[in-house]
Design a protein around this motif. Structure first.
Motif, mmCIF file in Angstrom:
data_model
loop_
_atom_site.group_PDB
_atom_site.id
_atom_site.type_symbol
_atom_site.label_atom_id
_atom_site.label_comp_id
_atom_site.label_asym_id
_atom_site.label_seq_id
_atom_site.Cartn_x
_atom_site.Cartn_y
_atom_site.Cartn_z
ATOM 1 N N SER A 221 -30.756 -5.443 -22.113
ATOM 2 C CA SER A 221 -30.252 -5.472 -23.376
ATOM 3 C C SER A 221 -31.226 -6.089 -24.603
ATOM 4 O O SER A 221 -31.070 -5.991 -25.845
ATOM 5 C CB SER A 221 -29.184 -6.630 -23.451
ATOM 6 O OG SER A 221 -29.793 -8.042 -22.799
ATOM 7 N N ALA A 222 -32.371 -6.505 -24.085
ATOM 8 C CA ALA A 222 -33.408 -7.130 -24.834
ATOM 9 C C ALA A 222 -34.625 -6.501 -24.541
ATOM 10 O O ALA A 222 -35.880 -7.111 -25.031
ATOM 11 C CB ALA A 222 -33.492 -8.633 -24.879
ATOM 12 N N GLY A 223 -34.881 -5.610 -23.636
ATOM 13 C CA GLY A 223 -36.264 -4.791 -23.377
ATOM 14 C C GLY A 223 -36.957 -5.515 -22.465
ATOM 15 O O GLY A 223 -37.925 -4.821 -22.150
ATOM 16 N N THR A 224 -36.465 -6.334 -21.772
ATOM 17 C CA THR A 224 -37.341 -6.895 -20.484
ATOM 18 C C THR A 224 -36.875 -6.704 -19.169
ATOM 19 O O THR A 224 -37.183 -7.089 -18.315
ATOM 20 C CB THR A 224 -37.325 -8.413 -20.712
ATOM 21 O OG1 THR A 224 -35.911 -8.872 -20.783
ATOM 22 C CG2 THR A 224 -37.832 -8.858 -22.136
ATOM 23 N N ALA A 225 -35.925 -5.493 -19.112
ATOM 24 C CA ALA A 225 -35.532 -5.083 -17.534
ATOM 25 C C ALA A 225 -36.994 -4.594 -16.977
ATOM 26 O O ALA A 225 -37.832 -4.011 -17.628
ATOM 27 C CB ALA A 225 -34.599 -4.036 -17.608
ATOM 28 N N GLY A 226 -36.998 -4.763 -15.625
ATOM 29 C CA GLY A 226 -38.133 -4.139 -14.939
ATOM 30 C C GLY A 226 -38.941 -5.495 -14.487
ATOM 31 O O GLY A 226 -40.203 -5.047 -13.888
ATOM 32 N N GLU A 227 -39.131 -6.611 -14.987
ATOM 33 C CA GLU A 227 -40.017 -7.749 -14.825
ATOM 34 C C GLU A 227 -39.750 -8.300 -13.652
ATOM 35 O O GLU A 227 -39.691 -9.307 -13.320
ATOM 36 C CB GLU A 227 -39.979 -8.892 -15.951
ATOM 37 C CG GLU A 227 -40.232 -8.343 -17.312
ATOM 38 C CD GLU A 227 -41.779 -8.068 -17.557
ATOM 39 O OE1 GLU A 227 -42.547 -8.937 -16.762
ATOM 40 O OE2 GLU A 227 -42.147 -7.116 -18.192
ATOM 41 N N ILE A 228 -40.117 -7.343 -12.493
ATOM 42 C CA ILE A 228 -40.213 -7.788 -11.259
ATOM 43 C C ILE A 228 -41.154 -8.626 -10.726
ATOM 44 O O ILE A 228 -41.083 -9.534 -9.734
ATOM 45 C CB ILE A 228 -40.153 -6.388 -10.169
ATOM 46 C CG1 ILE A 228 -39.698 -6.684 -8.756
ATOM 47 C CG2 ILE A 228 -41.561 -5.896 -10.277
ATOM 48 C CD1 ILE A 228 -39.617 -5.561 -8.130
ATOM 49 N N GLY A 229 -42.283 -8.681 -11.382
ATOM 50 C CA GLY A 229 -43.473 -9.706 -11.103
ATOM 51 C C GLY A 229 -42.904 -11.085 -11.496
ATOM 52 O O GLY A 229 -43.592 -11.969 -10.812
ATOM 53 N N HIS A 230 -41.907 -11.349 -11.894
ATOM 54 C CA HIS A 230 -41.612 -12.676 -12.182
ATOM 55 C C HIS A 230 -39.977 -12.976 -11.752
ATOM 56 O O HIS A 230 -39.134 -14.020 -12.219
ATOM 57 C CB HIS A 230 -41.506 -12.892 -13.708
ATOM 58 C CG HIS A 230 -42.833 -12.842 -14.344
ATOM 59 N ND1 HIS A 230 -43.780 -13.676 -14.100
ATOM 60 C CD2 HIS A 230 -43.336 -11.872 -15.032
ATOM 61 C CE1 HIS A 230 -44.999 -13.234 -14.778
ATOM 62 N NE2 HIS A 230 -44.579 -12.277 -15.200
ATOM 63 N N VAL A 231 -39.629 -12.255 -10.481
ATOM 64 C CA VAL A 231 -38.776 -12.524 -9.690
ATOM 65 C C VAL A 231 -39.189 -13.745 -8.803
ATOM 66 O O VAL A 231 -40.237 -13.373 -8.228
ATOM 67 C CB VAL A 231 -38.056 -11.259 -8.966
ATOM 68 C CG1 VAL A 231 -37.255 -11.638 -7.822
ATOM 69 C CG2 VAL A 231 -37.755 -9.992 -9.871
ATOM 70 N N CYS A 242 -45.884 -17.687 -16.365
ATOM 71 C CA CYS A 242 -44.478 -17.779 -17.177
ATOM 72 C C CYS A 242 -43.861 -18.829 -17.345
ATOM 73 O O CYS A 242 -42.796 -19.290 -18.051
ATOM 74 C CB CYS A 242 -43.446 -16.570 -16.549
ATOM 75 S SG CYS A 242 -42.603 -16.840 -15.087
ATOM 76 N N GLY A 243 -44.213 -20.037 -16.377
ATOM 77 C CA GLY A 243 -43.638 -21.147 -16.321
ATOM 78 C C GLY A 243 -42.724 -21.562 -15.206
ATOM 79 O O GLY A 243 -42.449 -22.669 -15.008
ATOM 80 N N ASN A 244 -42.505 -20.547 -14.557
ATOM 81 C CA ASN A 244 -41.713 -20.588 -13.284
ATOM 82 C C ASN A 244 -42.422 -20.929 -12.076
ATOM 83 O O ASN A 244 -43.490 -20.845 -12.141
ATOM 84 C CB ASN A 244 -40.600 -19.305 -13.166
ATOM 85 C CG ASN A 244 -39.507 -19.439 -14.376
ATOM 86 O OD1 ASN A 244 -39.008 -20.444 -14.722
ATOM 87 N ND2 ASN A 244 -39.029 -18.161 -14.438
ATOM 88 N N ARG A 245 -41.864 -21.123 -10.863
ATOM 89 C CA ARG A 245 -42.694 -21.338 -9.695
ATOM 90 C C ARG A 245 -42.086 -20.222 -8.615
ATOM 91 O O ARG A 245 -40.959 -19.668 -8.406
ATOM 92 C CB ARG A 245 -42.062 -22.661 -8.996
ATOM 93 C CG ARG A 245 -42.981 -23.211 -7.984
ATOM 94 C CD ARG A 245 -42.119 -24.520 -7.436
ATOM 95 N NE ARG A 245 -43.045 -25.550 -8.173
ATOM 96 C CZ ARG A 245 -43.897 -26.367 -8.223
ATOM 97 N NH1 ARG A 245 -44.736 -25.657 -7.280
ATOM 98 N NH2 ARG A 245 -44.042 -27.430 -9.025
ATOM 99 N N GLY A 246 -43.259 -19.875 -7.825
ATOM 100 C CA GLY A 246 -42.994 -18.917 -6.764
ATOM 101 C C GLY A 246 -42.693 -17.521 -7.069
ATOM 102 O O GLY A 246 -42.107 -16.780 -6.330
ATOM 103 N N CYS A 247 -42.959 -16.968 -8.434
ATOM 104 C CA CYS A 247 -42.953 -15.563 -8.839
ATOM 105 C C CYS A 247 -43.552 -14.740 -7.937
ATOM 106 O O CYS A 247 -44.728 -15.053 -7.371
ATOM 107 C CB CYS A 247 -43.186 -15.385 -10.255
ATOM 108 S SG CYS A 247 -42.378 -16.196 -11.423
ATOM 109 N N LEU A 248 -43.242 -13.328 -7.922
ATOM 110 C CA LEU A 248 -43.976 -12.334 -7.061
ATOM 111 C C LEU A 248 -45.514 -12.309 -7.675
ATOM 112 O O LEU A 248 -46.296 -12.080 -6.559
ATOM 113 C CB LEU A 248 -43.302 -11.047 -7.140
ATOM 114 C CG LEU A 248 -43.934 -9.708 -6.479
ATOM 115 C CD1 LEU A 248 -43.923 -10.167 -5.077
ATOM 116 C CD2 LEU A 248 -43.129 -8.812 -6.909
ATOM 117 N N ASP A 249 -45.678 -12.505 -8.850
ATOM 118 C CA ASP A 249 -46.945 -12.278 -9.414
ATOM 119 C C ASP A 249 -47.914 -13.478 -8.811
ATOM 120 O O ASP A 249 -49.178 -13.124 -8.788
ATOM 121 C CB ASP A 249 -46.748 -12.446 -10.824
ATOM 122 C CG ASP A 249 -47.988 -11.584 -11.629
ATOM 123 O OD1 ASP A 249 -48.514 -10.586 -11.225
ATOM 124 O OD2 ASP A 249 -48.448 -12.250 -12.630
#
Length: 380
Positions: A221-231, A242-249
């Motif tokens: 909906s806003a262009g950011t689909a597919g950001e699997i590195g920040h799952v 990105c500010g979160n903890r434990g992302c795949l990246d």
């Protein structure tokens, strides 16, 4: 619409005779003949006498005046530009290094300068450029047209990249995430050709994904689909940029891979790690195998959600092939629903890591050109 069908056929397949166009489009020979006359009068196609099967024929191709396309793709520390016409061939290309954490104004200035230089050295002029596709290794908010995260490419945050680049180049510009562009490139010319539902994983300095659904790139909906590195794969894991903890990246990105080897191997680059892994270095092989397993766990969730036909791996990490693919495959088989895991084909991308996103940017630019052609041909 029929004029566009003819134009799309010669754009995709190259020069064709009218009989061949009829076969590709399903239109009658008489209809094709009339359409070609209209397109020729509009200056959209070029007609060239030829011999086919011992008989005289006329080849129909996209007119040279139809223009050129350009790609400008930014990496973490470089910018690559290329010229094309809409097919899989890149006419010319150039790369320029950029300093780490460069700002948007520096990137836009250098990217625009590189396009001007490439056009001039290729014997063309900027008036021939119909559209430009731009790629950034960051989520792109399609609502604002800006980088969609405070912590990713902070030097580009809040900058209207597409409009700034359009002003610098004097031509229409479309902006997207580089993983999306690589997925476009693979969908048009590579491992995802003909695939209705597929996932492209780009694993280099960071990891991202491009989603193909219904044969088209899905941006959300806003262009950011597919950001699997920040799952998130570990709620108690390291803090991500990105500010979160434990992302795949934080487990498979270049910083994590290089950090795991620093005590044993000293200061390396990602290219060093990949080269040593291919030469059999056990430590380098181990960290890339671990990265493959982590990526596989994240991809298993996407496999459960989308049930794709194909998952294609690209980016620099794909250069080690089965070293990463095998642990990815094992993780998908372990974590995904058995029927979904059994039906997905995990494969390497068919395009070189440095060309997939560039070709995708040219595909993006071609979409801008096609929209302009549709508007123009509607008035013929």
């Amino acid at each position: 619409m029929n004029r566009l069908r003819v134009l799309d056929a010669v754009r995709e397949h190259g020069a064709l005779t009218q009989v061949e166009i009829a076969g590709v489009t399903g239109l009658s020979a008489a209809t094709v003949s009339n359409l070609v006359k209209e397109l020729d009068a509009a200056g959209a196609v070029q007609l060239t006498p030829s011999i086919r099967n011992g008989r005289r024929a006329v080849q129909v191709s996209v007119a040279a005046s139809h223009g050129l396309l350009a790609a400008v793709v930014f990496g973490d520390r470089d910018v690559r530009v290329a010229l094309g016409t809409g097919g899989p061939e890149v006419l010319s290309q150039k790369r320029m290094p950029l300093p780490a954490d460069h700002a948007a104004d520096e990137g836009v200035t250098r990217g625009a300068r590189l396009v001007h230089e490439l056009v001039a050295t290729s014997g063309h002029d900027m008036g021939e450029i119909r559209a430009v596709g731009i790629g950034l290794p960051a989520p792109i908010d399609t609502v604002s047209g800006q980088v969609g995260s405070e912590g990713i490419l902070p030097g580009w945050r809040g900058v209207p990249v597409a409009s700034d680049m359009a002003e610098a180049l004097g031509t229409p510009v479309l902006l997207d995430n580089t993983a999306n562009l690589a997925a476009l490139g693979e969908s048009k010319f590579g491992a995802l050709q003909g695939v209705s539902t597929g996932i492209f994983i780009k694993a280099s300095y960071g990891v991202g994904a491009g989603l193909i659904i219904g044969g088209e790139l899905f941006r959300g909906s806003a262009g950011t689909a597919g950001e699997i590195g920040h799952v998130t794969i570990d709620e108690d894991g390291p803090i991500c940029r990105c500010g979160n903890r434990g992302c795949l990246d934080t487990f498979v990105g270049a910083q994590a891979v290089l950090g795991a080897l620093r005590d044993s191997h000293g200061a390396l680059t990602l290219r060093d790690v990949i080269a040593r892994a291919r030469d059999g270095d056990p430590g380098c092989r181990r960290v890339l195998e671990d990265a493959g397993r982590h990526i596989g766990v994240a991809v298993a969730g996407v496999v459960n959600l989308l049930n794709p036909e194909v998952v294609a791996l690209g980016g620099q990490v794909a250069r080690v092939g089965d070293l990463v693919l095998d642990p990815m495959r094992e993780a998908i088989e372990r974590c995904a629903i058995p029927s979904a895991a059994a039906s997905v084909d995990l494969r390497l991308g068919a395009l070189r890591p440095e060309e997939a996103d560039v070709l995708g940017a040219l595909v993006l630019a071609d979409q801008v050109r096609e929209d302009a052609d549709r508007a123009a041909l509607a008035t013929v």
